[in-house]
Enzyme design. Structure first.
Site, PDB file in Angstrom:
ATOM      1  N   ARG A 142       0.789  -1.227   0.000  1.00  0.00           N
ATOM      2  CA  ARG A 142       0.000   0.000   0.000  1.00  0.00           C
ATOM      3  C   ARG A 142       0.823   1.281   0.000  1.00  0.00           C
ATOM      4  O   ARG A 142       0.245   2.354   0.143  1.00  0.00           O
ATOM      5  CB  ARG A 142      -0.984  -0.045   1.168  1.00  0.00           C
ATOM      6  CG  ARG A 142      -2.055  -1.091   0.927  1.00  0.00           C
ATOM      7  CD  ARG A 142      -2.952  -1.346   2.096  1.00  0.00           C
ATOM      8  NE  ARG A 142      -3.999  -2.289   1.702  1.00  0.00           N
ATOM      9  CZ  ARG A 142      -4.753  -2.965   2.572  1.00  0.00           C
ATOM     10  NH1 ARG A 142      -4.587  -2.816   3.861  1.00  0.00           N
ATOM     11  NH2 ARG A 142      -5.673  -3.800   2.136  1.00  0.00           N
ATOM     12  N   THR A 187       2.195  -4.808   4.808  1.00  0.00           N
ATOM     13  CA  THR A 187       1.564  -4.367   3.559  1.00  0.00           C
ATOM     14  C   THR A 187       1.405  -2.847   3.523  1.00  0.00           C
ATOM     15  O   THR A 187       1.243  -2.267   2.458  1.00  0.00           O
ATOM     16  CB  THR A 187       0.174  -5.005   3.378  1.00  0.00           C
ATOM     17  OG1 THR A 187      -0.602  -4.753   4.559  1.00  0.00           O
ATOM     18  CG2 THR A 187       0.275  -6.495   3.129  1.00  0.00           C
ATOM     19  N   GLY A 203      -1.969  -7.931  11.452  1.00  0.00           N
ATOM     20  CA  GLY A 203      -2.347  -8.592  12.699  1.00  0.00           C
ATOM     21  C   GLY A 203      -3.827  -8.882  12.699  1.00  0.00           C
ATOM     22  O   GLY A 203      -4.303  -9.648  11.872  1.00  0.00           O
ATOM     23  N   GLU A 205      -6.915 -10.557  13.081  1.00  0.00           N
ATOM     24  CA  GLU A 205      -7.358 -11.928  13.312  1.00  0.00           C
ATOM     25  C   GLU A 205      -6.191 -12.924  13.370  1.00  0.00           C
ATOM     26  O   GLU A 205      -6.403 -14.114  13.556  1.00  0.00           O
ATOM     27  CB  GLU A 205      -8.365 -12.334  12.240  1.00  0.00           C
ATOM     28  CG  GLU A 205      -7.985 -11.988  10.819  1.00  0.00           C
ATOM     29  CD  GLU A 205      -8.289 -10.539  10.454  1.00  0.00           C
ATOM     30  OE1 GLU A 205      -8.624  -9.742  11.355  1.00  0.00           O
ATOM     31  OE2 GLU A 205      -8.187 -10.192   9.271  1.00  0.00           O
ATOM     32  N   ASN A 270      -7.670  -4.939  15.526  1.00  0.00           N
ATOM     33  CA  ASN A 270      -8.598  -5.627  16.436  1.00  0.00           C
ATOM     34  C   ASN A 270      -7.948  -6.820  17.131  1.00  0.00           C
ATOM     35  O   ASN A 270      -6.945  -7.349  16.665  1.00  0.00           O
ATOM     36  CB  ASN A 270      -9.789  -6.129  15.625  1.00  0.00           C
ATOM     37  CG  ASN A 270      -9.327  -6.876  14.391  1.00  0.00           C
ATOM     38  OD1 ASN A 270      -8.897  -6.240  13.426  1.00  0.00           O
ATOM     39  ND2 ASN A 270      -9.364  -8.194  14.426  1.00  0.00           N
ATOM     40  N   ASP A 321     -14.743  -6.665  15.237  1.00  0.00           N
ATOM     41  CA  ASP A 321     -13.757  -6.320  14.212  1.00  0.00           C
ATOM     42  C   ASP A 321     -13.990  -4.916  13.655  1.00  0.00           C
ATOM     43  O   ASP A 321     -13.938  -4.702  12.445  1.00  0.00           O
ATOM     44  CB  ASP A 321     -13.739  -7.359  13.074  1.00  0.00           C
ATOM     45  CG  ASP A 321     -12.613  -7.091  12.082  1.00  0.00           C
ATOM     46  OD1 ASP A 321     -11.682  -6.336  12.420  1.00  0.00           O
ATOM     47  OD2 ASP A 321     -12.662  -7.629  10.960  1.00  0.00           O
ATOM     48  N   LYS A 345     -13.363   2.120  12.222  1.00  0.00           N
ATOM     49  CA  LYS A 345     -14.001   1.231  11.243  1.00  0.00           C
ATOM     50  C   LYS A 345     -15.491   1.027  11.501  1.00  0.00           C
ATOM     51  O   LYS A 345     -16.277   0.782  10.582  1.00  0.00           O
ATOM     52  CB  LYS A 345     -13.269  -0.116  11.258  1.00  0.00           C
ATOM     53  CG  LYS A 345     -13.726  -1.101  10.206  1.00  0.00           C
ATOM     54  CD  LYS A 345     -12.940  -2.403  10.328  1.00  0.00           C
ATOM     55  CE  LYS A 345     -13.502  -3.478   9.405  1.00  0.00           C
ATOM     56  NZ  LYS A 345     -12.837  -4.787   9.619  1.00  0.00           N
ATOM     57  N   TRP A 407     -10.154   1.403   4.998  1.00  0.00           N
ATOM     58  CA  TRP A 407      -8.827   1.898   5.377  1.00  0.00           C
ATOM     59  C   TRP A 407      -8.308   3.031   4.515  1.00  0.00           C
ATOM     60  O   TRP A 407      -7.366   3.732   4.909  1.00  0.00           O
ATOM     61  CB  TRP A 407      -7.817   0.753   5.367  1.00  0.00           C
ATOM     62  CG  TRP A 407      -7.764  -0.027   4.079  1.00  0.00           C
ATOM     63  CD1 TRP A 407      -8.492  -1.138   3.772  1.00  0.00           C
ATOM     64  CD2 TRP A 407      -6.977   0.258   2.925  1.00  0.00           C
ATOM     65  NE1 TRP A 407      -8.196  -1.564   2.501  1.00  0.00           N
ATOM     66  CE2 TRP A 407      -7.264  -0.729   1.962  1.00  0.00           C
ATOM     67  CE3 TRP A 407      -6.046   1.250   2.614  1.00  0.00           C
ATOM     68  CZ2 TRP A 407      -6.654  -0.743   0.703  1.00  0.00           C
ATOM     69  CZ3 TRP A 407      -5.445   1.239   1.359  1.00  0.00           C
ATOM     70  CH2 TRP A 407      -5.753   0.251   0.423  1.00  0.00           C
TER      71      TRP A 407
END
Lengths: 580, 123
Positions: A142, A187, A203, A205, A270, A321, A345, A407
């Site tokens: 990204r 990323t 990270g 989950e 999360n 989440d 989020k 995001w």
């Protein structure tokens, strides 16, 4: 495509009269990208020096050569095809001294002549392809960062690499994460602050502790590491049954930096599992009893040593989440107050005092929210939590797992004093399932539920761009889309707002009214960051096109075509300028 | 759509080590021993290894929505016409750019339990 429903108040029209002329571009040709230059990035609009155009997260260009009166003359100047765009082109380019730097999937980095697109250099890192084949959130990249005349890029196999800005030759290559054990890597784009390159791991989950790293810009040596899961002894006490060992967390999007207080602001991901079967008893039972610090939090750190200054956990014990990993920290001074605006989020926007992290306001960007009844705008306390229990929930959870806010960045215009931001309206049916973390031989996703995306109660699944006061949330106008755009937004000094949409159409709107003034079909959905820069005295708009992120993958069952047949391995950087 | 009662029974049965072992045996007897051999094939099964539904909700349901009953990021699995060999091999090797390879992460017992879970889903 767009279902247009525009709301314009009289105030917005009056505000036009107060708009100032954009500051003149400061020539920086050939100069070093040093800390002072990064700190002044907002005052040098010929360049785009950090992920969001500057430490204040405005994602705004003061350039005004392209404006409301001539945007109809915008046309393609050049295109660059990076190839091997597995899962699309999700990065945000940077520009310095007329050279454009950007990354593609597999952390491939390109330096191109900003006026012509001519290749200056490219760099393809050798990755652990077997590991890549075992990753879920991969192999997209990204973005990159600039500093010390280097280009910094993270890799999905856990490394941070520095490249010489002029030649593309590696200066150093540092492994920061044992990705063969933790499965995840990097990323997101790094952020350079003074002599430190800061980058956060994936990270959420994933059953690890989601570290954030500070690395010496010159040598590549790790200076510090902060665990977003149980990063302090106090935080460790918020994870019952030693659940911090598989807590998740992460810090996968770059944050912001406040030079006045020498503080980096970062949003964290999360905890794992995403969903929790303990219901209202989450303090004492379930897979991770307690509030689970510092997940789904904003953290303020000293950039030199990674020490925590203060924090605010936006959702204590996040069981939905709806993390805080969106790294957008819009820094605004208003009425003597130093504020920072941060979208969560879950669809709420938090406003903090920049000096101490105290909540100043919380407002809703999204209509369909039922994971809480509300959030106290004075304290940030959650009101009426909806803690799920084992089994199928009796009604859909809103928003759905892609969130009310994704995001990619919104854009704040100091000219209009409006913040332009995409919101998403959708829900999901959910059945919570007890799971056990898998850590051996390598970490695996820990979701804890089966779910299915469904339309919200008030209509079809959809997205919207709204123009708002970032502190109060007051809405000036809104445009609705039949599918949520998933790319960043760009406001400019030319009173324009550019929105690259999901179908592949790039729209230009009047920043004051929301009137669409121009559009162009780039042929494939957008999932990256749009910027503006100047080269040879001309203003350019650069937008990556290329579809295939985690949220984008939800579109075919929800929306059908063109997403069912949209390629997820194609990408192009498309650059526009005015006709001669 | 929810699981058929008979499928639910199968699900409960699939929790037992005995069934997982049985599936493994049938797999071998069925002439599938020529498949690629994951490095952890001989890893001992534990109760968590072989609960296919739990495994699915841990790592698979993120993409295969509604427990594999509907299309999501990944395809619908209920009623799939793919045979067990194909499903197991897809779990092991993944699909580049679309699905991760789990062959180094999951034991053969776990993979078979997931396949058994997929087979239990009502279309």
């Amino acid at each position: 495509m767009a279902i247009r429903a525009r709301y314009l108040t009289g105030c917005a029209a009056l505000a036009l009269a107060a708009v100032a002329v954009a500051p003149p571009a400061i020539a920086q040709q050939g100069s070093t990208v040093d800390p002072a230059r990064l700190q002044a990035a907002e005052q040098t609009p010929n360049d785009w020096l950090t992920y969001r155009g500057g430490y204040k997260s405005y994602n705004y260009s003061a350039l005004d050569q392209i404006n409301t009166s001539n945007v109809k003359n915008l046309q393609v100047a050049w295109i660059h095809m990076p190839g091997r765009s597995t899962r699309g082109l999700q990065s945000t380019p940077l520009a310095a001294d007329g050279v454009l730097y950007y990354s593609g999937s597999y952390s491939r980095v390109y330096a191109l002549d900003g006026a012509t697109g001519k290749m200056i250099w490219s760099y393809f890192p050798e990755l652990d392809e077997e590991l890549v084949s075992m990753q879920t959130h991969s192999p997209y990249n990204r973005g990159v960062a600039l500093g010390d005349d280097k280009v910094f890029v993270g890799t999905v196999d856990g490394r941070l690499i520095a490249l010489d800005m002029k030649t593309g030759k590696p200066a150093w290559d540092t492994r920061l994460i044992d990705s063969k054990k933790h499965t995840v890597g990097f990323t997101g784009a790094p952020l350079v602050v003074k002599d430190t390159v800061i980058i956060g791991s994936q990270g959420g989950e994933w059953t690890s502790r989601g570290p954030l790293f500070g690395v010496d810009m010159k040598t590549g040596k790790k200076k510090w590491e902060f665990f977003t899961v149980a990063g302090t002894e106090d935080a460790k006490a918020t994870w019952g049954n030693e659940s911090w060992r598989t807590g998740g967390g992460g810090a996968w999007m770059p944050g912001g930096y406040d030079p006045e207080t020498d503080t980096i602001w970062w949003g964290t991901a999360n905890p794992a599992p995403l969903y929790d079967w303990s219901g209202a008893d989450w303090q004492k039972s379930g897979p991770r009893p307690g509030t689970n610090l510092y997940t789904t939090s904003v953290i303020a750190l000293d950039p030199d040593n990674g020490k925590l200054k203060f924090h605010h956990q936006e959702l204590p014990h996040d069981a939905w989440d709806f993390d805080s990993a969106v790294g957008e920290f819009v820094m605004i001074d208003r009425d003597g107050r130093k504020l920072v605006v941060h979208p969560n989020k879950g669809g709420f926007v938090f406003v903090y005092d920049r000096t101490n992290g105290k909540v100043q306001n919380v407002w809703r960007l999204v209509k369909n929210i039922n994971f809480v009844k509300d959030i106290d705008p004075k304290t940030g306390e959650l009101i009426g939590r909806r803690d799920l229990s084992l089994g199928k929930a009796d009604s859909p959870l809103c928003p759905a797992i892609p969130g009310g806010i994704s995001w990619n960045s919104g854009s704040y215009s100091p000219k209009t004093r409006l913040w332009y931001k995409i919101g998403q309206e959708w829900c999901q049916e959910i059945e919570v399932v007890k799971t056990t973390p898998i850590t051996e031989p390598m970490a695996q996703l820990n979701i804890g539920a089966n779910f299915k995306l469904v339309p919200p109660p008030d209509g079809p699944a959809r997205g919207h761009l709204s123009a708002r006061d970032p502190v109060t949330g007051d809405k000036k106008w809104e445009v609705t889309y039949s599918e949520p755009p998933l790319a960043s937004i760009l406001a400019t000094g030319g009173n324009l707002v550019f929105v690259p949409d999901a179908r592949g159409v790039l729209h230009a709107y009047n920043a004051e009214t929301g009137e669409e003034l121009w559009s162009h079909n780039n042929g494939v959905g957008h999932n990256g960051g749009i910027i503006s820069y100047s080269a040879g005295g001309k203003q350019y708009i650069a937008v990556p096109a290329g579809w295939g992120g985690m949220v984008a993958d939800e579109y075919p069952p929800l929306f059908g075509e063109p997403y069912k047949s949209m390629p997820k391995d194609a990408g192009a950087l498309i650059v526009f300028t005015l006709k001669q | 759509m929810r699981s058929h009662p008979a499928a639910a029974v199968l699900m409960r049965i699939s929790k037992s080590i005995i069934l997982a072992t049985g599936i493994a045996l049938l797999w071998t007897l069925g002439g599938h021993a020529q498949q690629s051999q994951p490095p952890n094939q001989d890893q001992a099964a534990s109760p968590n290894d072989i609960e296919g539904g739990q495994m699915f909700a841990t790592s698979c349901g993120f993409c295969h929505q509604d427990g594999g009953r509907t299309t999501g990021k990944g395809p619908k699995l209920a009623g799939t016409t793919r045979d067990n060999d194909f499903l197991a091999e897809r779990i092991r090797k993944g699909k580049p750019g679309a699905m991760p390879a789990f062959g180094n992460a999951f034991s053969e017992s776990q993979i078979m339990a997931i396949v058994a879970y997929i087979r239990s889903l009502e279309e």
